[in-house]
Design an enzyme around this catalytic site. Sequence first.
Site: not given
Ligand SMILES: [Zn+2]
Length: 592
Positions: A89, A117, A119, A144, A225-226
Amino acid sequence: MFCSSLLFCVGLGTLAKYAVGSDLWCYNEHCESNPSHWADLAGSFCGGSKQSPINIKTNHAEKDNSLTDFMFVNFSSNQVIQSIQNNGHTVKCNLKKNQVEVSGGGLDGTYYALQFHFHWGKLGDRHSGSEHTLDGERLPMEMHIVTMKKGLDVEEAKKDPQGFAVLAFFINETENGDVSGPWEKLTSNVPNDQVTEEPKLDISINDLIGDVNLSMFYRYMGSFTTPDCNEAVAWTVFREPIKVNKKLIERFPSKAGFNNVFRPVQNLAGRQVFASPATPLPPTGPWCYGDDDDDPHHHQCEYIPPKWYRLYKSYCDGEHQSPINIETKNIVVDEHLDDFTFTKFDDNNAITTITNTGHTVKCSLKEGEVEVSGGGLGHVYSTLQFHFHWGDTSGTPGSEHAVDSKKYPMEMHIVNKRKDLSLANAIKTPNGLAVLGFFIEATTSTKSSSSSSDAETHPSPSSDNGAWEKLTNHLSAIKSIKTVVNVTEGISIDDLLGSVNRRAYYRYNGSLTTPSCNEAVVWTVFKETVKVDKKLMDMFPSQMEYSKVNRPKQDLHGRTVYRTTSASGAPGPVMLFLLPASLAAFLFKCHL
Ligand SMILES: [Zn+2]
Ligand SMILES: *[C@@H]1O[C@H](CO)[C@@H](O)[C@H](O)[C@H]1NC(C)=O
Ligand SMILES: *[C@@H]1O[C@H](CO)[C@@H](O)[C@H](O)[C@H]1NC(C)=O
Ligand SMILES: *[C@@H]1O[C@H](CO)[C@@H](O)[C@H](O)[C@H]1NC(C)=O
Ligand SMILES: *[C@@H]1O[C@H](CO)[C@@H](O)[C@H](O)[C@H]1NC(C)=O
Ligand SMILES: *[C@@H]1O[C@H](CO)[C@@H](O)[C@H](O)[C@H]1NC(C)=O
Ligand SMILES: [Zn+2]
């Protein structure tokens, strides 16, 4: 190197296939548990009302002085990155336990950084991978840094609305930035497969952040957000992006083997976004109507109607804006639109002052006396002021609303506030304000009330031109902007409106027609026009030295316009007009 799951070890390369693995969610719209279905996952909070990410409207962010500078521990240490993981992800850098700390910044205590991590979007597709958007703009990537409140374990932190604090950095791409520094080191270690690696990564968090100004940031309360999207996150979104060379950005999708790993923006649902004191505020004006070369302020004013939305706290780009063109063929009859009750509209002493605001002539009323209710409003409203919109002396119509695209020479707005709300709350409430709009047209009869016998036998003007004369007599005293005069001559609102039929009107939900364009207005536009001597109307543009004071029409965006049973067809002649004045006055009183 070790494999995070047997399934991933066999090197399945597409997101759809990951979805059958241990994590039953995905980003790709072609797979089953994509973001629009995250709310249905077992134990998920993704359908909540405090979700992340969001679009940050910079001009709606409220300045908050408690958002002081952050304090960071070990952000400059190049010994804290433990491992780098590709989990299908995202790409995640796990940090050594309890060594990196964040506090200050208005956070609720001290937080330990757990990991950071990324995005990102699609290879070669700019503007495509950040989770938050800034005034609607999506940047190439977002980083993030996930931190957890000191003293809590994960389960406890998930139950605390501020159990976690995430520091979000936008990443913008450059064509010719550094390709050999910390970002090169990081991106050359992005694992190709679903694995966790422990490379020698002697880079610090500060190396990655670079020269981003850490005093400028936005804060709001949201979620992960996951999935499970726990609403346990105090978000910090830094205003300035980290700049990374495009070639290095492309390593994320190309090396990790998946793209478009970001959740769509979620509804703000009434949440407030705050801005740290160092964050630059959007402009507060001045604003103007602008398309008028005679306007002495025209040339200094940047914020003409198409740019009003950029002003601080502006709602001018909303979908319930005013004025509108009222199309009679699409109007819906609403039997609940009954007669109004006007209280003290006949009070000769209700008007206290007349002001030249620089945008209009405003007549302010005595506080808490004049009221409006009925008319399908459902609340009692206090009348605050009335003001005018006009065109120019050469006949350009100046009304804001139009009916079947027909505009009128002038429009008068009587502004009312819900009696049970403060003005500050009223402008934030969908029906906090009620504005009564009256079109104004030139008197058809050129005869003024010269003799009473004439008035009996000839059609007389529908309104009391004596009252309009008294009103316009004041204009010469307020030629300069911001001047105010006291009103002593008795002028009542009833006198100004005259015998116009107040039972036939149009109704729709809209906004103030000047910045900040708050969508707080229940609009009533009366079908019949108030008749005023043209010479008196011309005094507005000629005495005020600015003209064409009206906002262009706004899109309906699917709104319905309603009308009273009696307001059918286009505005026509005033029927009462043909009646003897005394009978007209009698009928008129019956409407009150
Ligand atoms: Zn994130
Ligand atoms: C900062 O990091 C170093 C190196 O990992 C570690 O030894 C030290 O304890 C950390 N400092 C704090 C205050 O946690
Ligand atoms: C991102 O970079 C582009 C190109 O350099 C620039 O036009 C844009 O303004 C930048 N965006 C932000 C938010 O800094
Ligand atoms: C960050 O921006 C603020 C406001 O513009 C400025 O006063 C401050 O000096 C900047 N800080 C740094 C480290 O550049
Ligand atoms: C207008 O009225 C206010 C209060 O009623 C008074 O203080 C002020 O002096 C008056 N201004 C003029 C120009 O008469
Ligand atoms: C205005 O909006 C409210 C809900 O926000 C709705 O109940 C009402 O019917 C709307 N009125 C009109 C005239 O559209
Ligand atoms: Zn107005």
